[in-house]
Design an enzyme around this catalytic site. Structure first.
Site, mmCIF file in Angstrom:
data_model
loop_
_atom_site.group_PDB
_atom_site.id
_atom_site.type_symbol
_atom_site.label_atom_id
_atom_site.label_comp_id
_atom_site.label_asym_id
_atom_site.label_seq_id
_atom_site.Cartn_x
_atom_site.Cartn_y
_atom_site.Cartn_z
ATOM 1 N N THR A 93 9.760 -19.382 7.401
ATOM 2 C CA THR A 93 9.314 -19.017 6.770
ATOM 3 C C THR A 93 7.543 -18.244 7.099
ATOM 4 O O THR A 93 7.220 -16.994 6.678
ATOM 5 C CB THR A 93 7.907 -19.275 5.429
ATOM 6 O OG1 THR A 93 9.439 -20.622 5.208
ATOM 7 C CG2 THR A 93 7.417 -18.856 4.271
ATOM 8 N N ALA A 127 -6.495 -5.849 19.264
ATOM 9 C CA ALA A 127 -6.256 -6.214 20.464
ATOM 10 C C ALA A 127 -6.526 -5.024 21.390
ATOM 11 O O ALA A 127 -6.961 -5.528 22.325
ATOM 12 C CB ALA A 127 -4.988 -7.012 20.251
ATOM 13 N N ARG A 145 18.766 -20.308 15.116
ATOM 14 C CA ARG A 145 19.646 -21.062 14.744
ATOM 15 C C ARG A 145 20.974 -20.121 14.622
ATOM 16 O O ARG A 145 21.773 -19.921 15.397
ATOM 17 C CB ARG A 145 19.463 -22.316 14.295
ATOM 18 C CG ARG A 145 20.293 -23.443 15.308
ATOM 19 C CD ARG A 145 20.060 -24.716 14.225
ATOM 20 N NE ARG A 145 18.694 -25.199 14.089
ATOM 21 C CZ ARG A 145 18.232 -25.809 13.096
ATOM 22 N NH1 ARG A 145 18.819 -26.812 13.171
ATOM 23 N NH2 ARG A 145 16.697 -26.451 14.067
ATOM 24 N N VAL A 171 -3.615 -26.244 11.883
ATOM 25 C CA VAL A 171 -4.969 -27.233 10.702
ATOM 26 C C VAL A 171 -5.754 -26.344 10.151
ATOM 27 O O VAL A 171 -6.266 -25.426 10.206
ATOM 28 C CB VAL A 171 -6.362 -27.242 12.051
ATOM 29 C CG1 VAL A 171 -6.494 -28.138 11.057
ATOM 30 C CG2 VAL A 171 -5.643 -28.422 12.670
ATOM 31 N N GLY A 183 7.447 -25.609 -4.791
ATOM 32 C CA GLY A 183 7.554 -24.639 -3.303
ATOM 33 C C GLY A 183 5.656 -25.464 -2.833
ATOM 34 O O GLY A 183 5.714 -25.391 -1.785
ATOM 35 N N GLU A 217 7.483 -30.570 -0.350
ATOM 36 C CA GLU A 217 8.992 -30.652 0.150
ATOM 37 C C GLU A 217 9.571 -31.455 -0.036
ATOM 38 O O GLU A 217 8.953 -32.538 -1.764
ATOM 39 C CB GLU A 217 8.780 -30.542 1.512
ATOM 40 C CG GLU A 217 8.009 -29.725 2.712
ATOM 41 C CD GLU A 217 8.013 -29.905 3.566
ATOM 42 O OE1 GLU A 217 9.461 -30.111 4.628
ATOM 43 O OE2 GLU A 217 7.293 -29.445 5.001
ATOM 44 N N LYS A 273 -4.770 -33.840 11.200
ATOM 45 C CA LYS A 273 -5.351 -32.442 11.188
ATOM 46 C C LYS A 273 -6.126 -32.926 11.235
ATOM 47 O O LYS A 273 -7.305 -32.706 12.207
ATOM 48 C CB LYS A 273 -5.219 -31.613 9.962
ATOM 49 C CG LYS A 273 -3.889 -31.424 9.229
ATOM 50 C CD LYS A 273 -4.026 -30.633 8.382
ATOM 51 C CE LYS A 273 -2.601 -29.972 7.895
ATOM 52 N NZ LYS A 273 -2.130 -29.543 6.932
ATOM 53 N N GLY A 318 1.263 -21.922 2.580
ATOM 54 C CA GLY A 318 2.054 -20.539 2.786
ATOM 55 C C GLY A 318 2.318 -19.520 3.879
ATOM 56 O O GLY A 318 1.356 -19.735 4.765
#
Lengths: 451, 451
Positions: free
Chosen positions: A22, A42, A54, A141, A196, A199, A214, A311
């Site tokens: 995601t 930048a 994968r 974090v 969502g 998990e 964290k 998210g």
């Protein structure tokens, strides 16, 4: 081992993403769809050269230019044109090995892998410094809340005195829902999974592990501490009873899974626990899957941050900010002075003994409805130098005991006590003694209280 | 003109402060008392070499090492050992000339002078870029809240969609006090002056000028806009009537002096105005002299910042963070890509015509208590396509009209209307027409409403 590359192309930074879940797809989208913006910020092009997956045939919900996808990690590590690796493989292995090999091949790293840093940060940061490479980890974090750069740079004139935060969005969603809908823990976890926010196995989120990892990372940054996240006393929301949310509300509080680090007498007090936070304070009003952190600096005073802690796009925002900082060269400058867990460096701050933590406490007991019970309990608290600030004891109601999951004995009623400040050691011992009293049934619920 | 210095001492950055008022003394204190910490965060010593004052004999509440104080600006500008000037002279002149001369002498600048940047930013930034120097100005906006670096760096992966904030602590203190204590404007200003939250002449704070200048600076940064702060429609709190705070509370809102920038159809909607903000949102709960800013980015979503917008040490915290960034070299890297008002650069975003702003409105009128009045007013609103969301009209009470400062005629009563969304142009015209109706007395109060 020296870097095989000698100089970057000044007009372009080439990036490879390893791990196109995601967040990876979100990063790719920002780089591809908003290349102009990224280049403007930048001062050079940030070019997505490769994305390692994968399974080459899995649909990803994003149109990638031809030739970008590969299933070979070696291909990107061996490619001398790649400047920065966005390392988004989860877990510890092969994430650790991939990161080490990439740095040895002269690449800078941007990662969102909090567990990896909490576990192998010492090794990875030391190796990066030896190799003259950098690791950026804003996304590890609090997702979109830029707390890592704020502590490392924006508040750098300060000694941080304390940090406390809601660092796990899953837990906060569950607790907020339980409070607002008067719902139980299990059905709320199911709802969070459906939406969502949790998990399939939410254990690490709800048992405090994620928040402790964290907090360990932030404590390294802010205090020069060397903390193993396993040494942080932690409690999750997985045993939270809705009845405590209701009592807390009656007392003027909400319950939040609070990660807390406070400098006391030069030592670092660390904890993760469901905590009563006073209503009306910014922290108490953090709802849903939001994260928040309140940092107190000795010069700046309190600074409060609030945003989306997880998210796709909030996390991608943090990753791409790190990419821009790395392309510009800021990350490398910051990394040199970061008080992070390089091996062999003595900790500037040590963790305070858990028993010495001090605070106010909320106690909920299930007590027999007999004369003398409150006197006995108050007596135990007094022996441990804990004084009582307020008490809630209602008359016995049918059904009330069911809500607390007790045996339903008619002779027992809930008793809620808020104490004045006491030490964790005293509170722990007193609570154990009280739970063992014959007039007390089941477990004693104990939570810290913050103003 | 090329810089007369060719390279910095890599182990030490020498600093001179020009202007040793409250903030200057705070900066000196951080540099002198916390040199170890600063050196740790910068990777080098940040050395206070000189401090320029007007009166060498004035007590400053801080012990400065011998030889640091001087009353000669030339002495520090001509000193080739000084790397960075902390420019803390207020006002426009000689602040502007000092800054230009210092940059021409090869010095980087850190400043807290918001008015100077709002007024002469274009010239100063262009000159800095020509000379290869940098200007850091975190302290110029929102004091200790690091919003400048957050917009320039931490959120750089985003297109900012909107920013809204409480950017003037003096006004927020006054409005919070008026609301909490049900106090009038004038006595609350006096209290703010006694407590040091308002200056002897608070005009720039309470009339919206200060907030508009800060909003202009943030709009340059976030939107690549070229905004003259005078072009920002602005209203202050200096005509705020306590009765509006009470009506707002009844409707579920608080009134805040809100500075707002929103990207609408590629144009920038800017305003500073007392605004109704819904209770329970983080922005509505910002009290006392605190500042807060809510930034919405297209990737990160909303991020909310809250902290002390003024005061000696919060502002000094921002200045010293800038000094560390400049000593490390980060400021120079960031400055190169900053979307700031370099002269001759076309604006990336233009300001939207004021009449096109859209929002909900709060109207308070003083109307004659006769049949048909509400119908007439509703008719005018309808002609301007403004629909009514809610109305408060109480029965006539003696004394109510006095509180609103009206003539006290018994035949007039307050009427409060909340509209649905409408354009500023329509709202402005409708309000003018309504205020001119024979059934309406005195001025019509109109404020925007935010959810």
């Amino acid at each position: 081992m020296p870097s095989p590359r000698t100089a970057r192309d000044p007009s372009r930074t080439n990036v490879a993403i390893i791990g196109m879940g995601t967040v990876g797809a979100g990063v790719a989208r920002l780089l591809i769809d908003h290349g102009d913006r990224t280049a403007r910020h930048a001062g050079k092009t940030i070019w997505l050269s490769k994305a390692v997956v994968r399974d080459l045939n899995k649909p990803r919900g994003i149109d990638l230019p031809a030739g970008i996808l590969t299933d070979s990690i070696d291909e990107v590590i061996d490619d001398p044109e790649i400047d920065v690796i966005v390392q988004l493989i989860g877990g510890l292995s092969p994430a650790r090995e991939v990161m080490l090999r990439a740095m040895e091949a002269g690449k800078d790293i941007v990662t969102a892998n909090k567990a990896l840093l909490a576990e192998h940060g010492g090794e990875l940061f030391t190796r990066a410094q030896q190799l003259g490479r950098s690791i950026a980890f804003e996304a590890a974090v609090a997702g979109g809340v830029p707390i890592v750069s704020n502590i490392s740079q924006c508040l750098s004139a300060n000694q941080v005195l304390s940090m406390e935060g809601i660092l796990n969005g899953t837990s906060n969603f569950i607790v907020s829902q339980m409070e607002e809908k008067h719902a139980g823990y299990e059905p709320t976890v199911k709802l969070a999974q459906e939406l969502g926010y949790a998990e399939a196995d939410p254990a690490m989120d709800v048992d405090g592990t994620d928040a402790a990892q964290k907090l360990a990372i932030l404590s390294h940054l802010a205090f020069g501490a060397t903390v193993d996240w396993r040494d942080i006393p932690r409690d999750g929301i997985d045993r939270l009873d809705p009845v405590d949310l209701q009592y807390a509300a009656q007392l003027g509080y909400r319950i939040k899974l609070l990660a807390s680090a406070r400098l006391i007498d030069g030592e670092l007090e660390l904890s993760v626990a469901p905590t009563l936070v006073r209503k009306g304070t910014p922290m108490a009003e953090v709802r849903d899957a939001y994260n928040a952190i309140r940092v107190v600096g000795d010069a700046v005073g309190p600074v409060f941050y609030h945003g989306l802690g997880a998210g796709q796009m909030p996390t991608a925002s943090a990753v791409v900010a790190d990419l821009i900082d790395t392309a510009v060269g800021r990350t490398q400058l910051t990394f040199q002075t970061l008080e992070y867990f390089a091996e062999g460096r003595p900790a500037r701050t040590v963790q305070r003994d858990v028993g010495k933590l001090r605070g106010r406490y909320y106690l909920r007991l299930h007590v027999s409805n007999h004369p003398g019970t409150l006197a006995t309990i108050a007596g135990v608290l007094a022996e441990h130098e804990m004084s009582i600030a307020s008490v809630i004891q209602h008359e016995e109601r049918r059904g009330a005991s069911e809500a607390t999951g007790s045996s339903g004995s008619e002779a027992f009623v809930p008793l809620v006590i808020m104490t004045h400040e006491a030490s964790e050691g005293a509170a722990s011992e007193a609570t154990q003694r009280i739970a063992a009293l014959p007039s007390v049934e089941g477990r004693a619920v104990r939570m810290p209280v913050r103003e």
